[in-house]
Scaffold this active site. Structure first.
Site, PDB file in Angstrom:
ATOM      1  N   HIS A 149       0.852  -1.203   0.000  1.00  0.00           N
ATOM      2  CA  HIS A 149       0.000   0.000   0.000  1.00  0.00           C
ATOM      3  C   HIS A 149       0.889   1.254   0.000  1.00  0.00           C
ATOM      4  O   HIS A 149       0.895   2.032   0.968  1.00  0.00           O
ATOM      5  CB  HIS A 149      -0.856  -0.083   1.263  1.00  0.00           C
ATOM      6  CG  HIS A 149      -1.974   0.885   1.405  1.00  0.00           C
ATOM      7  ND1 HIS A 149      -1.822   2.245   1.237  1.00  0.00           N
ATOM      8  CD2 HIS A 149      -3.265   0.700   1.734  1.00  0.00           C
ATOM      9  CE1 HIS A 149      -2.990   2.839   1.468  1.00  0.00           C
ATOM     10  NE2 HIS A 149      -3.883   1.917   1.772  1.00  0.00           N
ATOM     11  N   GLU A 250      -1.254   1.106  -5.055  1.00  0.00           N
ATOM     12  CA  GLU A 250      -1.138  -0.125  -4.280  1.00  0.00           C
ATOM     13  C   GLU A 250      -1.081  -1.329  -5.207  1.00  0.00           C
ATOM     14  O   GLU A 250      -1.991  -1.547  -6.005  1.00  0.00           O
ATOM     15  CB  GLU A 250      -2.329  -0.203  -3.324  1.00  0.00           C
ATOM     16  CG  GLU A 250      -2.456   1.067  -2.486  1.00  0.00           C
ATOM     17  CD  GLU A 250      -3.778   1.166  -1.746  1.00  0.00           C
ATOM     18  OE1 GLU A 250      -4.296   0.133  -1.304  1.00  0.00           O
ATOM     19  OE2 GLU A 250      -4.306   2.296  -1.632  1.00  0.00           O
TER      20      GLU A 250
HETATM   21  O1  LIG Z   1      -6.976   4.190   6.749  1.00  0.00           O
HETATM   22  P1  LIG Z   1      -6.515   2.854   6.280  1.00  0.00           P
HETATM   23  O2  LIG Z   1      -7.150   1.706   7.018  1.00  0.00           O
HETATM   24  O3  LIG Z   1      -4.999   2.736   6.277  1.00  0.00           O
HETATM   25  O4  LIG Z   1      -6.972   2.700   4.769  1.00  0.00           O
HETATM   26  C1  LIG Z   1      -6.668   3.667   3.823  1.00  0.00           C
HETATM   27  C2  LIG Z   1      -7.273   3.277   2.464  1.00  0.00           C
HETATM   28  O5  LIG Z   1      -6.619   2.141   1.992  1.00  0.00           O
HETATM   29  C3  LIG Z   1      -6.996   1.679   0.670  1.00  0.00           C
HETATM   30  O6  LIG Z   1      -6.530   2.531  -0.301  1.00  0.00           O
HETATM   31  C4  LIG Z   1      -8.480   1.472   0.541  1.00  0.00           C
HETATM   32  O7  LIG Z   1      -8.834   1.244  -0.819  1.00  0.00           O
HETATM   33  C5  LIG Z   1      -9.231   2.653   1.095  1.00  0.00           C
HETATM   34  O8  LIG Z   1     -10.623   2.350   1.104  1.00  0.00           O
HETATM   35  C6  LIG Z   1      -8.763   3.006   2.497  1.00  0.00           C
HETATM   36  O9  LIG Z   1      -9.471   4.113   2.985  1.00  0.00           O
END
Ligand SMILES: O=P(O)(O)OC[C@H]1O[C@H](O)[C@H](O)[C@@H](O)[C@@H]1O
Length: 279
Positions: A149, A250
């Protein structure tokens, strides 16, 4: 709470730092005036919460558990259990770090009912490479999702374009609909898209005059995420203006590209990050 351990890797000019907490790359310096990755100044680094920025490892499920083909139990945390695990440092070489952990359903209080091992190899030289391998230690196949990510640092997210996704179908989680990418991607608001794509992408950053390339293997989806102003206001470990300083690209096997992990057949997901100056 005690601070997480941090290890260095890479050559002098291209050094980086990673933590066994989550097998998380915190930073890495490419041949560029700016770092590759954005790390939140408000990131929690005492091991009580996922680290905001760098490259979190998401496995064995992605995003909200209730939508995951990996079927974690209700109430499981977002993005799996890997990013808040303390991994073992398995090997340390001048340019690389190897972290691993084993998950046993018996020890885990039912959070994911299958046995597996995860290993991450981080290598920094002219480019940064992160490889996640998942091994089924159980006696039956099961579905998993995974993602590297990466929070890529940019001059201003409003100015960038992302090449390499033209023609790719995607699920737009911000708008709740399916669509197909036409041409280069520019971000103009909250963005949360799961592209079905195996192609490399390029982040063109005119403000910093550079291009980031993310090449990948073993990955059927690319997720692009930025919460924009309104989303960032709801995220405690992100400053009000920080959303402008990164784009998450990601390298993933998410949702319809979740993979079935068979005993005896490890699966590897690799992302390579390179930076060069724009012509
Ligand atoms: O705040 P987190 O749990 O780290 O997630 C952050 C983001 O990660 C990814 O990109 C998902 O597609 C999003 O839907 C999410 O909001």
């Amino acid at each position: 709470m005690t601070e997480i351990d941090i290890h260095t890797f890479g050559r002098h000019a291209n050094a980086g730092h990673a933590s066994p907490f989550g097998a998380h790359v915190l930073d890495w310096q490419p041949n560029s005036d700016h770092p590759l990755l954005w790390l939140s100044p408000r990131a929690v680094t005492d091991g009580t919460a996922p680290i905001r920025g760098g490259i979190p490892v998401c496995a064995p499920w992605f995003a909200a558990p209730d939508q995951s083909p990996a079927m974690p139990p209700p109430g499981a945390p977002a993005h799996g259990l890997a990013r808040t695990r303390r991994w073992e440092l398995e090997e340390r070489a001048p340019q690389s770090l190897t972290y691993s952990f084993t998950h046993r359903r018996a020890d885990a209080g039912g959070v994911f009912p299958h046995d597996f091992t995860a290993r991450v190899v981080i290598q920094g030289s002219e480019e940064l490479t992160v490889a996640l391998t998942l091994v089924n230690d159980d006696d039956h196949p099961f579905a998993v999702e995974a993602a590297l990510h990466a929070y890529l640092a940019v001059g201003d997210v409003k100015d960038i374009t992302i090449d390499g996704l033209d023609g790719a179908p995607y699920y737009d989680a911000a708008k709740g609909r399916n669509a197909v990418q036409k041409g280069a991607l520019s971000l103009v608001g909250p963005t949360d898209r799961i592209y079905v794509s195996t192609s490399p992408i390029h982040v063109m950053d005119p403000r910093w005059g550079r291009r980031i390339t993310v090449d990948k293997s073993g990955s059927g989806t690319t997720v692009v995420w930025n919460p924009w102003r309104e989303g960032a206001a709801r995220i405690a470990d992100m400053g009000d203006d920080d959303w402008q300083r990164f784009v998450c690209v990601e390298t993933a096997n998410a949702r319809q590209r979740a993979i079935t992990l068979w005993p005896g057949h490890p699966r590897r997901l690799t992302a390579t990050y390179g930076v060069d100056q724009m012509d």
